[in-house]
Design an enzyme around this catalytic site. Sequence first.
Site, PDB file in Angstrom:
ATOM      1  N   THR A 167       0.898  -1.156   0.000  1.00 47.58           N
ATOM      2  CA  THR A 167       0.000   0.000   0.000  1.00 47.58           C
ATOM      3  C   THR A 167       0.928   1.194   0.000  1.00 47.58           C
ATOM      4  O   THR A 167       2.109   1.039   0.339  1.00 47.58           O
ATOM      5  CB  THR A 167      -0.864  -0.015   1.294  1.00 47.58           C
ATOM      6  OG1 THR A 167      -1.804  -1.079   1.226  1.00 47.58           O
ATOM      7  CG2 THR A 167      -1.612   1.281   1.527  1.00 47.58           C
ATOM      8  N   VAL A 196     -13.291  -5.075  -0.362  1.00 49.45           N
ATOM      9  CA  VAL A 196     -12.863  -3.742   0.075  1.00 49.45           C
ATOM     10  C   VAL A 196     -11.987  -3.928   1.305  1.00 49.45           C
ATOM     11  O   VAL A 196     -12.387  -4.604   2.258  1.00 49.45           O
ATOM     12  CB  VAL A 196     -14.077  -2.849   0.395  1.00 49.45           C
ATOM     13  CG1 VAL A 196     -13.629  -1.526   0.998  1.00 49.45           C
ATOM     14  CG2 VAL A 196     -14.890  -2.602  -0.870  1.00 49.45           C
ATOM     15  N   GLY A 197     -10.810  -3.371   1.260  1.00 50.53           N
ATOM     16  CA  GLY A 197      -9.878  -3.522   2.368  1.00 50.53           C
ATOM     17  C   GLY A 197      -9.988  -2.397   3.377  1.00 50.53           C
ATOM     18  O   GLY A 197     -10.978  -1.659   3.429  1.00 50.53           O
ATOM     19  N   THR A 218      -0.485   0.499   6.506  1.00 47.91           N
ATOM     20  CA  THR A 218      -0.257  -0.484   5.453  1.00 47.91           C
ATOM     21  C   THR A 218      -0.199  -1.851   6.123  1.00 47.91           C
ATOM     22  O   THR A 218       0.162  -1.965   7.289  1.00 47.91           O
ATOM     23  CB  THR A 218       1.056  -0.204   4.702  1.00 47.91           C
ATOM     24  OG1 THR A 218       1.409  -1.368   3.929  1.00 47.91           O
ATOM     25  CG2 THR A 218       2.216   0.125   5.619  1.00 47.91           C
ATOM     26  N   GLY A 219      -0.549  -2.885   5.375  1.00 47.70           N
ATOM     27  CA  GLY A 219      -0.488  -4.222   5.946  1.00 47.70           C
ATOM     28  C   GLY A 219      -1.704  -5.035   5.582  1.00 47.70           C
ATOM     29  O   GLY A 219      -2.414  -4.724   4.620  1.00 47.70           O
TER      30      GLY A 219
END
Length: 307
Positions: A167, A196-197, A218-219
């Site tokens: 990301t 959807v994250g 991020t991750g």
Amino acid sequence: MFPVVVVHGGASMVPSERSDNFTLGVCSAARAGYAVLRGGGSSMDAVVEAVSQLENDPTFNAGCGSVLNIKGEVEMDAIVMDGKTLASGAVSAVRNIANPVQLAKLVMDKTSHTCLTAEGANRFARSMGVPEVPSESLITELTRMRWTKKREASAKPVESQLEKMGTVGAVAVDSEGNVACATSTGGMLNKMEGRVGDTPCIGSGGYADNQVGAVSTTGYGEAIMKVTLARLILFHMEQGQSVEAASDLGLAYMASRVDGLGGVVTVDRQGHWTARFSTPNMSWAAAQKDTLHYGLRPGDDLTQSID
Ligand code: GLY
């Protein structure tokens, strides 16, 4: 208070032959964001500029270079948030857009909503005159090869997190003390169509509040959402923790509670900043007081001067 911008290029495991690309990309994005701040621009303009650069760089999992979903297609998520007003804009599962972060800002600026998704987000882009780009322009040889290789692989918890994610994001504080965040991603390799994250979800992919600070995450998105990582870190800062301690507490909680790995860039309203991660690597760069700090591995803090 000294204006600052901090960017990340995703928490993951970076192969050594690609480490220079990651480092150069984040350094260039941080310089671009800092040029905005040095010119008197807002923290919002700085984070959008930095993240747009990372989206345009095929090294990173956002914009051009986004990972492919199970069908071999690019679907992207992005968010921006303004710490002065708590205004936020986001897009999810959007296709054929070169800079989803700019579309997220349009959602914030031009609608009464905070998130538009899929075809609705694309229709909004058209109505705003945002050009659609061919799908192939967002796909690289590497992302196609990784998709082909991984599509048969079974999901294994921690190892597969590292192989699939990435990301980009940025946080900034400007000369007026306003904070902002922006985050953008292609999501997880081989994700289901329509997944959807965390990135477009307020409090997960990012959060900005002038009363505390700003975070971009991020991750592993499913884990980040379960602990609302960005807001959790700001909560720890509200309780008096430093940017470093709060970020580490948030990441440690995510690891112990839901087995999630990730990374963050965090600023407080005074301009203190940090880049922390629980993965082997996270490319990051920070620009403040005409100095660029950057790193990729735990403990890195390399510096260059900014002319
Ligand atoms: N953190 C990016 C994603 O899981 O979609």
